[in-house]
Write an enzyme that holds these catalytic residues in place. Structure first.
Site, short mmCIF file in Angstrom:
data_model
loop_
_atom_site.label_atom_id
_atom_site.label_comp_id
_atom_site.label_asym_id
_atom_site.label_seq_id
_atom_site.Cartn_x
_atom_site.Cartn_y
_atom_site.Cartn_z
N TYR A 42 120.12 6.05 130.65
CA TYR A 42 121.28 5.66 130.05
C TYR A 42 121.94 6.52 129.11
CZ TYR A 42 120.85 0.55 131.50
OH TYR A 42 120.78 -0.65 132.48
N LYS A 49 99.52 -15.18 110.25
CA LYS A 49 100.89 -15.65 110.34
C LYS A 49 101.34 -14.98 111.66
CE LYS A 49 102.06 -12.13 107.21
NZ LYS A 49 102.21 -11.86 105.65
C1 LIG Z 1 101.37 -11.02 105.32
C2 LIG Z 1 100.61 -11.07 103.85
C3 LIG Z 1 99.20 -10.57 103.66
C4 LIG Z 1 98.73 -9.90 104.84
O1 LIG Z 1 99.05 -8.62 104.48
P1 LIG Z 1 98.57 -7.31 105.42
O2 LIG Z 1 99.43 -6.07 104.74
O3 LIG Z 1 99.07 -7.54 106.73
O4 LIG Z 1 97.04 -7.10 105.48
C5 LIG Z 1 98.59 -10.96 102.44
N1 LIG Z 1 99.25 -11.64 101.61
C6 LIG Z 1 100.53 -12.09 101.83
C7 LIG Z 1 101.16 -13.20 100.45
C8 LIG Z 1 101.26 -11.96 102.82
O5 LIG Z 1 102.59 -12.41 102.91
#
Ligand SMILES: *Cc1c(COP(=O)(O)O)cnc(C)c1O
Length: 365
Positions: free
Chosen positions: A259, A36
């Protein structure tokens, strides 16, 4: 190679090695990568093609559009499943079916709507089901699962192939919620014996056999973090983010940098001005306290991170010259350490890396 430009190098061989590490730890459970958010900022297409070459056959994305893009990117390579963790949000059913994406239905309403849509299809539509075991985010609550079982017609046109839940505290092995969540998923799995079950994210895979079920869903660990939010020799760094020095200047005692004049030089020092800032993904919260790596040592940030620039202390460092590249993230400055210095987690650092940097993929695709 263009000069004076930040560079993000993604080491696909390290990604492949991390995938194999998860496979060894998963003890026969399927390792179904989570790609994702554009593969956690590293390029879902390139990352997924390499993971495919390593043997990954099921993938997880969050959004419908990510699933459609992944389907395209993999082209003739046809994964066994692309799961969409959002589930079947309103109106998305035709697009999910057209791209042969499998929604992980995550509310009772989604089950209702997708089940109704499936009744018009020629064959049962595959789906997953997210059950809530304590996260209180996505997923059907236990009483909703019971209600679903009591009216099986809602599932009649669906082929439920995967029951998942998500750990809230996987990074804290002794947290009591872990065992409770595993027990609740085990119970839910018994109610749907023909489906496979999945619980563990990256850190979950390190919790032991009770958490592996039939499939694990690592994300951030594949990309070089953790597995428990801190560096581990089993996990190789995947992303290296570097930026060039634009100028090296002398700063006199009592002068300020950047800054807000937030840093005052206690004595004379040499400062390198580096061509990367928060628009490139260096969090503004990396200052004070953050550093970059250059010429064999960490070099502290001086003053605030600005949009396009940071200033770094290179006093007594002869190698600091315009054009030289400093490491902002990579094998010397590990993702989890950099995240900690900025008061955040590896996930946020990775997904904030901007497209302004030149992207280079190393290793075999
Ligand atoms: C993002 C996600 C993962 C992966 O999690 P990590 O901590 O990056 O390994 C797995 N399951 C779900 C439902 C997620 O939303």
């Amino acid at each position: 190679m263009s000069a004076a430009r930040a560079r993000l190098t993604i080491d696909l061989d390290a990604l492949g090695a991390n995938y194999r590490t998860f496979c060894a730890r998963a003890r026969g459970a399927e390792v179904a990568p989570v790609v994702k958010a554009d593969g956690y900022g590293l390029g879902a297409a390139q990352v997924s093609r390499r993971l495919w070459a390593e043997g990954a056959r099921s993938f997880h994305v969050a959004r419908l559009e990510e699933g459609e893009a992944l389907r395209q990117a993999l082209g003739p390579q046809r994964p066994a499943a692309i799961y969409v963790l959002d589930g079947a949000v309103s109106g998305s059913a035709p697009r999910l079916a057209a791209a042969e994406l499998i929604p992980v239905l995550s509310t009772a309403g989604q089950v209702e709507v997708y089940g109704a849509y499936a009744r018009g299809a020629a064959t049962p539509l595959p789906c997953g089901l997210h059950v809530d075991t304590g996260m209180n985010r996505l997923g059907l609550r236990p009483e909703e699962v019971e209600a679903l079982l009591a009216s099986t017609d809602r599932l009649a046109a669906l082929k439920l192939e995967l029951v998942i839940s998500h750990l809230a505290c996987a990074e804290a092995p002794s947290h009591p919620l872990n065992a409770r969540q595993a027990a609740l998923l085990k119970h839910a799995h018994r109610l749907f014996p023909h489906a496979r079950a999945s619980l563990a994210n990256s850190a979950g895979v390190w919790l032991g056999e009770d958490f592996l079920f039939d499939m694990v869903r690592p994300g951030v660990g594949l990309y070089g973090s953790g597995p428990r939010g801190r560096p581990d020799p089993d996990i190789r760094p995947v992303a290296t983010f570097e930026a060039p020095i634009l100028d090296v200047r002398a700063v006199s005692a009592g002068e300020t940098v950047g800054y807000g004049a937030s840093f005052t030089a206690p004595g004379p020092l040499r400062a390198a001005v580096v061509a990367a800032g928060y628009a490139d993904g260096i969090l503004r919260s990396a200052s004070p306290g953050g550093s970059v790596w250059f010429d064999g040592a960490p070099r502290r940030l001086l003053g605030r991170v600005s949009m396009d620039l940071i200033v770094v202390d290179v006093t007594d460092c002869q190698a600091a010259q315009p054009g030289a590249m400093v490491e902002i993230l990579g094998p010397n400055l590990l993702l989890d350490d950099a995240a900690k210095a900025a008061g955040t987690v590896a996930y946020e650092l990775l997904t904030r890396l901007s497209s302004r940097a030149q992207r280079v993929y190393s290793g075999n695709i």
